[in-house]
Structures are given as C-alpha cells and as structure tokens.
Design a protein around this motif. Structure first.
Motif, PDB file in Angstrom:
ATOM      1  N   ASN A 207      -1.958   8.287 -14.742  1.00  0.00           N
ATOM      2  CA  ASN A 207      -2.498   8.603 -13.419  1.00  0.00           C
ATOM      3  C   ASN A 207      -2.550   7.366 -12.535  1.00  0.00           C
ATOM      4  N   LEU A 208      -2.937   6.229 -13.091  1.00  0.00           N
ATOM      5  CA  LEU A 208      -2.953   4.995 -12.310  1.00  0.00           C
ATOM      6  C   LEU A 208      -1.541   4.640 -11.849  1.00  0.00           C
ATOM      7  N   VAL A 209      -0.569   4.729 -12.753  1.00  0.00           N
ATOM      8  CA  VAL A 209       0.814   4.403 -12.385  1.00  0.00           C
ATOM      9  C   VAL A 209       1.314   5.350 -11.298  1.00  0.00           C
ATOM     10  N   ASP A 210       0.966   6.614 -11.393  1.00  0.00           N
ATOM     11  CA  ASP A 210       1.387   7.573 -10.369  1.00  0.00           C
ATOM     12  C   ASP A 210       0.822   7.197  -9.005  1.00  0.00           C
ATOM     13  N   LEU A 211      -0.421   6.730  -8.962  1.00  0.00           N
ATOM     14  CA  LEU A 211      -0.996   6.304  -7.683  1.00  0.00           C
ATOM     15  C   LEU A 211      -0.279   5.062  -7.160  1.00  0.00           C
ATOM     16  N   VAL A 212       0.020   4.119  -8.036  1.00  0.00           N
ATOM     17  CA  VAL A 212       0.766   2.930  -7.607  1.00  0.00           C
ATOM     18  C   VAL A 212       2.096   3.344  -6.977  1.00  0.00           C
ATOM     19  N   MET A 213       2.809   4.236  -7.635  1.00  0.00           N
ATOM     20  CA  MET A 213       4.099   4.682  -7.100  1.00  0.00           C
ATOM     21  C   MET A 213       3.920   5.375  -5.748  1.00  0.00           C
ATOM     22  N   THR A 214       2.861   6.142  -5.594  1.00  0.00           N
ATOM     23  CA  THR A 214       2.580   6.789  -4.314  1.00  0.00           C
ATOM     24  C   THR A 214       2.351   5.753  -3.223  1.00  0.00           C
ATOM     25  N   CYS A 215       1.634   4.687  -3.571  1.00  0.00           N
ATOM     26  CA  CYS A 215       1.266   3.670  -2.578  1.00  0.00           C
ATOM     27  C   CYS A 215       2.432   2.768  -2.182  1.00  0.00           C
ATOM     28  N   ILE A 216       3.500   2.776  -2.935  1.00  0.00           N
ATOM     29  CA  ILE A 216       4.643   1.919  -2.590  1.00  0.00           C
ATOM     30  C   ILE A 216       5.214   2.299  -1.228  1.00  0.00           C
ATOM     31  N   GLU A 217       5.245   3.581  -0.916  1.00  0.00           N
ATOM     32  CA  GLU A 217       5.893   3.990   0.331  1.00  0.00           C
ATOM     33  C   GLU A 217       5.011   4.809   1.266  1.00  0.00           C
ATOM     34  N   HIS A 218       3.898   5.338   0.788  1.00  0.00           N
ATOM     35  CA  HIS A 218       3.110   6.238   1.639  1.00  0.00           C
ATOM     36  C   HIS A 218       2.595   5.491   2.869  1.00  0.00           C
ATOM     37  N   PRO A 219       2.900   5.970   4.078  1.00  0.00           N
ATOM     38  CA  PRO A 219       2.478   5.237   5.290  1.00  0.00           C
ATOM     39  C   PRO A 219       0.967   5.122   5.446  1.00  0.00           C
ATOM     40  N   ALA A 220       0.217   6.107   4.958  1.00  0.00           N
ATOM     41  CA  ALA A 220      -1.234   6.076   5.121  1.00  0.00           C
ATOM     42  C   ALA A 220      -1.925   5.099   4.185  1.00  0.00           C
ATOM     43  N   ALA A 221      -1.186   4.514   3.236  1.00  0.00           N
ATOM     44  CA  ALA A 221      -1.797   3.582   2.287  1.00  0.00           C
ATOM     45  C   ALA A 221      -2.009   2.198   2.873  1.00  0.00           C
ATOM     46  N   ALA A 222      -1.319   1.878   3.956  1.00  0.00           N
ATOM     47  CA  ALA A 222      -1.341   0.516   4.498  1.00  0.00           C
ATOM     48  C   ALA A 222      -2.755   0.074   4.866  1.00  0.00           C
ATOM     49  N   ASN A 223      -3.139  -1.098   4.334  1.00  0.00           N
ATOM     50  CA  ASN A 223      -4.401  -1.757   4.663  1.00  0.00           C
ATOM     51  C   ASN A 223      -5.624  -0.905   4.309  1.00  0.00           C
ATOM     52  N   GLN A 224      -5.525  -0.220   3.178  1.00  0.00           N
ATOM     53  CA  GLN A 224      -6.614   0.619   2.697  1.00  0.00           C
ATOM     54  C   GLN A 224      -7.038   0.190   1.297  1.00  0.00           C
ATOM     55  N   VAL A 225      -8.276   0.543   0.966  1.00  0.00           N
ATOM     56  CA  VAL A 225      -8.821   0.363  -0.382  1.00  0.00           C
ATOM     57  C   VAL A 225      -8.974   1.738  -1.014  1.00  0.00           C
ATOM     58  N   PHE A 226      -8.473   1.884  -2.237  1.00  0.00           N
ATOM     59  CA  PHE A 226      -8.556   3.166  -2.934  1.00  0.00           C
ATOM     60  C   PHE A 226      -9.230   2.999  -4.290  1.00  0.00           C
ATOM     61  N   LEU A 227     -10.092   3.933  -4.620  1.00  0.00           N
ATOM     62  CA  LEU A 227     -10.618   4.056  -5.973  1.00  0.00           C
ATOM     63  C   LEU A 227      -9.789   5.107  -6.699  1.00  0.00           C
ATOM     64  N   VAL A 228      -9.685   4.958  -8.017  1.00  0.00           N
ATOM     65  CA  VAL A 228      -8.851   5.883  -8.773  1.00  0.00           C
ATOM     66  C   VAL A 228      -9.514   6.237 -10.094  1.00  0.00           C
ATOM     67  N   SER A 229      -9.483   7.513 -10.426  1.00  0.00           N
ATOM     68  CA  SER A 229      -9.973   8.009 -11.709  1.00  0.00           C
ATOM     69  C   SER A 229      -9.254   9.310 -12.024  1.00  0.00           C
ATOM     70  N   ASP A 230      -9.571   9.900 -13.172  1.00  0.00           N
ATOM     71  CA  ASP A 230      -9.012  11.200 -13.538  1.00  0.00           C
ATOM     72  C   ASP A 230      -9.713  12.342 -12.804  1.00  0.00           C
ATOM     73  N   GLY A 231     -10.814  12.037 -12.126  1.00  0.00           N
ATOM     74  CA  GLY A 231     -11.580  13.102 -11.486  1.00  0.00           C
ATOM     75  C   GLY A 231     -12.272  14.007 -12.482  1.00  0.00           C
ATOM     76  N   ASP A 232     -12.584  13.467 -13.664  1.00  0.00           N
ATOM     77  CA  ASP A 232     -13.153  14.268 -14.766  1.00  0.00           C
ATOM     78  C   ASP A 232     -14.203  13.411 -15.472  1.00  0.00           C
ATOM     79  N   ASP A 233     -15.320  13.179 -14.800  1.00  0.00           N
ATOM     80  CA  ASP A 233     -16.346  12.301 -15.352  1.00  0.00           C
ATOM     81  C   ASP A 233     -17.011  12.951 -16.567  1.00  0.00           C
TER      82      ASP A 233
END
Length: 320
Positions: A210-236
């Motif tokens: 899941n972390l790697v998938d987010l990294v790959m998303t952030c490589i090109e997604h225009p909305a990722a620029a200059n943002q901070v993201f938290l990441v988890s499985d969404g299953d606490d």
C-alpha cells in the motif's frame, strides 16, 4: 520519465524499485553508497558516498525528472552516537536538502520524501487520530530531523519551484519486515503464550504494497505537489487483534493471556522498557482522508492479505 531512487536496498526502497523497474515508460536510476549485485535489469546506478556532498555536477549527467528519497538514518532503540540529533541532522536534514538542490539543478521537477509519522508525535488518544495538517510534535531526535527536512524541502519548493511531496508512513509491514514485527511473528510461530490478550488500544499500520502504491501515485499526480500525506491501511486495530490476525495468517492461533494493560505498562517501566510498552499498549492512529480526497487513492491491498504475505515470507525464510 526518469526516476532517481535512494535507499533502493532498504525495506521500502527495494519494494519501490521492484515496481518502478516494471513500470512502462519509466527509466530508473538508483543512488547507492556501495555496489549492489541484485538490481533489476536495465537499472542505472549513481554512486553517492555521502549525501551531504555537492551532487550537482555528477547528478546532472543523469537528469532525473523525479526523485524518490527513501534513504535516511533510521530510528534505533539504543542509539550509541555521542550526539544523536546532530547525526540525524547530518544525514536526514543536510543530506536531504543537498540532494534536493542538486536534483533541481539537474532538472528534476518533483521530489518525493519518505518521512515518518514520528513528525506528528508518538501516540494518540483512541479515536483522535493524527491528521496530515496537524501541528507537528516530534519528541525524539529522529522525528525532529524528519520535521526539519520537511521544512527545508518546502522552503526549497518556494524558492525554486521544485514540487515536493511528503509521505509520513506509520509502521510498515510486509514480506521481509524486521525488528519488533518479525519478533512478534516468531513468538506466534513458536506458540509462546503472550500477555497481550486484554489491550484495547488502536493502532494504524500500513502494508508495504500500500505504501509503494501511494508512492507510485505521487510520482505523477498533479494534486500531490507540495502536500503532506499520511498513509495507512485504513484498518486500525488493537495489539490484541493484530496478534490474533497475525496468528491466523501464520496458521498458529495466538495464545494470549488477558493481563491488564496498566499492569503491563507498570512492569515495562520498571524494566526500563517504557517505549516498548507505549508501542504495545498505547494508541497511534492516523486519518488518511486527505490522501483519499486529494489523490483519489485507497489502499489496494487489505490488511489480512498483506498479513498473509508477510507470514508466508517469514515462514519460508526465517532460520531461527
């Protein structure tokens, strides 16, 4: 597109490399401090002896479009450095900013920085998760250094136009995971009774995939620029639930004794293991709503599928 990857031999970096190397239209350059013999075919190498060195002239020959910076001086339980904060700053702050400046000078448009949830702090109240735009409150030298690196990168973004993306993972698990998570699997595999049957905390985890998938998303997604993201499985889940689900993944039902959490914490403090008891008994949750909303992202792999993958790798490779 050419992507420069640091930390390619580490737990997270290697997984990112495996996906990048199979991605159509992507050329990969890995920055290494020492030679590695098991890199995927077609990957270029770029030698870095010290991240704090001026990389500008040598990096320009590779001209990356994007940098994914996974390398860092990692958090350790019993740091032996005379001045841990100074050493963390040298690598995690000075080295990161030096690399980002060199990358921008070489033409890079985006810099993805793998930070840490320790920037937010060490724990939350149950039901009160950290959010990406909360005021940071790091409490140890590692967390402080990651925050200072984030601040330096965002200042560089304002100065140069470099697009910076900051990702703060929680505990990452998956095939090949080490440290406490590996120890937990070893305890369960051996059928050792564990006094963690009555812990009602809530903790967020993130599967490596899941972390790697987010990294790959952030490589090109225009909305990722200059943002901070938290990441988890969404299953606490609680520590008790995690042990039960991990035991199921291993095919070794967890043998859990319901010792009250307060008693465990008191015993751990007496033994000088207060930090460990915080991770086992305390809560640390993150809210990934911003990540979902801005990027249209959701964790592609469920927790139980990811736990089974980690268990399978452990059982195939653990020799102890």
């Amino acid at each position: 597109m050419k992507v420069l990857l640091t930390g390619a031999t580490g737990f997270v970096g290697r997984a990112v490399l495996d996906v990048l190397s199979r991605s159509e239209g992507v050329r990969v350059v890995v920055a290494l401090r020492k030679a590695a013999s098991d890199l995927p075919a077609g990957v270029e190498t770029y030698s870095i002896y010290d991240l704090t060195d001026d990389q500008s002239s040598r990096l320009s020959a590779h001209a990356p479009d994007v940098v994914v910076h996974c390398a860092s001086r990692v958090h350790v339980m019993n740091d032996t450095a005379a001045d841990p904060l100074a050493e963390f700053r040298r690598v995690n702050v000075d080295g990161t900013i030096a690399l980002a400046r060199a990358a921008r000078a070489a033409g890079a448009k985006r810099f993805i920085f793998i930070s840490s949830i320790k920037v937010n702090g060490e724990g939350t109240l149950a039901g009160a998760p950290y959010r990406a735009d909360d005021t940071p409150k790091p409490t140890d030298p590692y967390g402080v250094s990651k925050l200072e690196a984030e601040e330096g990168l965002l200042a560089l973004a304002r100065e140069t136009g470099l697009e910076v993306v900051i990702i703060r993972p929680v505990l990452v698990y998956g095939p090949g995971v080490k440290a406490n998570f590996q120890s937990m699997m070893r305890w369960l595999q051996r059928g050792i009774p564990l006094p963690f049957g009555a812990i009602n905390n809530r903790r967020s985890l993130v599967a490596l995939d899941n972390l790697v998938d987010l990294v790959m998303t952030c490589i090109e997604h225009p909305a990722a620029a200059n943002q901070v993201f938290l990441v988890s499985d969404g299953d606490d889940m609680s520590t008790t639930d995690l042990l039960r689900r991990m035991g199921h993944a291993l095919g070794k039902p967890a043998r859990l004794i319901p010792v009250p959490a307060q008693l465990l914490q008191a015993g751990a403090r007496f033994l000088g293991k207060g930090a460990l008891s915080q991770r086992l008994c305390g809560s640390l949750q993150v809210d990934i709503e911003k990540t979902r909303r801005l990027l249209g992202w959701k964790p592609p792999v469920s927790t139980d599928v990811a736990l089974r993958a980690a268990a399978r790798h452990f059982q195939e490779n653990d020799k102890r």
